[in-house]
Design a protein around this motif. Sequence first.
Motif, PDB file in Angstrom:
ATOM      1  N   SER A  85      -3.281  -7.219   7.749  1.00  0.00           N
ATOM      2  CA  SER A  85      -3.125  -6.190   6.605  1.00  0.00           C
ATOM      3  C   SER A  85      -3.369  -4.781   7.287  1.00  0.00           C
ATOM      4  O   SER A  85      -2.593  -3.798   7.198  1.00  0.00           O
ATOM      5  CB  SER A  85      -3.982  -6.412   5.683  1.00  0.00           C
ATOM      6  N   HIS A 118      -3.700 -11.846  -2.077  1.00  0.00           N
ATOM      7  CA  HIS A 118      -3.344 -11.804  -3.385  1.00  0.00           C
ATOM      8  C   HIS A 118      -2.162 -12.793  -3.543  1.00  0.00           C
ATOM      9  O   HIS A 118      -1.123 -12.801  -2.921  1.00  0.00           O
ATOM     10  CB  HIS A 118      -2.767 -10.317  -3.141  1.00  0.00           C
ATOM     11  N   GLN A 149       1.284 -11.315  -4.495  1.00  0.00           N
ATOM     12  CA  GLN A 149       1.915 -10.365  -3.729  1.00  0.00           C
ATOM     13  C   GLN A 149       3.179 -10.804  -2.511  1.00  0.00           C
ATOM     14  O   GLN A 149       3.477 -10.195  -1.628  1.00  0.00           O
ATOM     15  CB  GLN A 149       0.937  -9.395  -2.991  1.00  0.00           C
ATOM     16  N   ASP A 179      -4.934 -11.336   3.346  1.00  0.00           N
ATOM     17  CA  ASP A 179      -4.714  -9.902   2.787  1.00  0.00           C
ATOM     18  C   ASP A 179      -3.097  -9.815   2.345  1.00  0.00           C
ATOM     19  O   ASP A 179      -2.612  -8.870   2.468  1.00  0.00           O
ATOM     20  CB  ASP A 179      -5.444  -8.730   3.158  1.00  0.00           C
ATOM     21  N   PHE A 216     -10.517  -1.679  -7.102  1.00  0.00           N
ATOM     22  CA  PHE A 216     -11.033  -0.769  -6.235  1.00  0.00           C
ATOM     23  C   PHE A 216     -11.511   0.450  -6.983  1.00  0.00           C
ATOM     24  O   PHE A 216     -10.972   0.722  -8.161  1.00  0.00           O
ATOM     25  CB  PHE A 216     -10.436  -0.274  -4.880  1.00  0.00           C
ATOM     26  N   HIS A 259     -12.127  -3.999  -2.873  1.00  0.00           N
ATOM     27  CA  HIS A 259     -11.777  -3.560  -1.763  1.00  0.00           C
ATOM     28  C   HIS A 259     -12.609  -2.291  -1.311  1.00  0.00           C
ATOM     29  O   HIS A 259     -12.924  -1.471  -2.370  1.00  0.00           O
ATOM     30  CB  HIS A 259     -10.464  -2.903  -1.859  1.00  0.00           C
ATOM     31  N   LEU A 315      -0.520  -1.944   7.621  1.00  0.00           N
ATOM     32  CA  LEU A 315      -0.617  -0.660   6.689  1.00  0.00           C
ATOM     33  C   LEU A 315      -1.270   0.280   7.497  1.00  0.00           C
ATOM     34  O   LEU A 315      -1.625   1.646   7.082  1.00  0.00           O
ATOM     35  CB  LEU A 315      -1.653  -1.133   5.378  1.00  0.00           C
ATOM     36  N   TRP A 319       1.871   2.348  -0.723  1.00  0.00           N
ATOM     37  CA  TRP A 319       2.277   1.075  -0.654  1.00  0.00           C
ATOM     38  C   TRP A 319       2.104   0.380  -2.050  1.00  0.00           C
ATOM     39  O   TRP A 319       2.792  -0.339  -2.509  1.00  0.00           O
ATOM     40  CB  TRP A 319       1.677   0.612   0.731  1.00  0.00           C
ATOM     41  N   LEU A 320       0.979   0.734  -2.529  1.00  0.00           N
ATOM     42  CA  LEU A 320       0.334   0.350  -3.727  1.00  0.00           C
ATOM     43  C   LEU A 320       1.460   0.866  -4.984  1.00  0.00           C
ATOM     44  O   LEU A 320       1.929   0.138  -5.859  1.00  0.00           O
ATOM     45  CB  LEU A 320      -1.144   0.732  -4.222  1.00  0.00           C
TER      46      LEU A 320
END
Length: 449
Positions: free
Chosen positions: A307, A89, A92, A333, A216, A243, A311, A106-107
């Motif tokens: 990632s 990304h 990001q 990622d 997604f 995703h 996460l 997190w998003l």
Amino acid sequence: MHAIRASVLSFHRDPGALGAREISGDLSANIENSVYSYFEDGCVLINEHGNIEAVGPWQQLGNDLAANIIVDDYSGHLLCPGFIDTHVHGAQLDVIASYGTQLLDWLAVHTFPAEAKFEKAEHARLQARLFFNELLRNGTTSAAVWPTVHEQASTIFFQEAQRLGLRLVSGKVLMDQHCPINLRDENLQTTERVLRAQIERWHGQDRLSYALTPRFAVATSEPLMQLAGRLFAEMPGLYMQNHVAENKAEVQLIKQLYPAERSYLALYERMGFCAPRSIFAHCIWFDQQDWHLMQRSGSAIAFCPSSNLFLGSGFFDLKLADQYSINVGLASDVGGGTSLNMLQTMSSAYLVQQQIGASLHPLRQFYLATLGGAKVLDWQDKVGRVARGYEADLVVLKWASDPVEKNRQLLSKTLADRLFSLSTLGGRANVVATYVRGKKVDSPVEAVS
Ligand code: GUN
Ligand code: ZN
């Protein structure tokens, strides 16, 4: 024509199927087999179009060079194909190292607010420059890059990549639900018009390709996914990226949103997403039917190990992907991932496989970050190898960048062991030079304010 002198490593095919013993070569000799070649004192000749003209031992190629040919001498360093990041990304960088959350939080907490800032062109421009500079400083020369939902920001990513001559897949992110209002595609007609215009403008320009990029199935509604699937079917040659099955709570949410669907991936199949040139990131929470579907459809996987660790998403099963003969590439990622550096990504991939009782061989690590990634992006005839006719995207690496690495390298008796200590201990400090189409990248700007 010019030449580079270094130790040269390049793969011809996936070492995955072979045992570690078969593929570990003695360090002292050149190694040429059906899987890879390694020239301890090697030479790469590059023509004026930025393509590789010849590769071989220095003794064979280098000694006969005309006096006017310039040689970049990296004797004692390792040269490989430029790394390929199959899922990253670009918007990001602000999100890396955000504490304490798993995917859905997190998003919401970190990522969407950071991406919202890309509404402003100046921010998008500075971040895109910073991002591509950092990719190159880390030796990554090709990537599948996610910008944001903003039309202008995605255009800026294409412009900056074109300016640098990069081989890149990218495309505006598609999202219209379960995310902040200011990050939503407003209506289907406008989005279709924007996508068609962007595809017309960028797909096939220089080294750029367009990917339909529905984020997604949580944030992308069924009608918007259908639009992506329709365009993907209508225009052969486009890419699809998204995703899937990354995190348990995410998979549970998809079940709630689509109770009648057999699985997350089955939903994507119904949307027309499962096909060659479709790159699915993560693929952790699959059942057997999903694996069959991946195989049948010729879809590819971006394995995002740092990632997945960061996460707390789970452990991708590379062995299963191998059993179903699915193309897999490595992916940083970022910003879920913790580093743009592909040596560190290789190391994370090893850590993930260790958790499920498998040991990822070092030659396979380097394969996945080069030719493996090229296959995922359908560029296996263009990049990912140091071989005649290939585009000269290359990275030169120091075997050791500090005394501990040096000490460990001195103990290595095989190429595989040298590569393993490089991938385990190495990082950005090991990147000596990056070449894009035969041109050494000028030391890129260190920081963009
Ligand atoms: N799923 C949907 N969006 C994202 C994202 O930006 N990063 C990761 N890792 N997973 C996602
Ligand atoms: Zn991602």
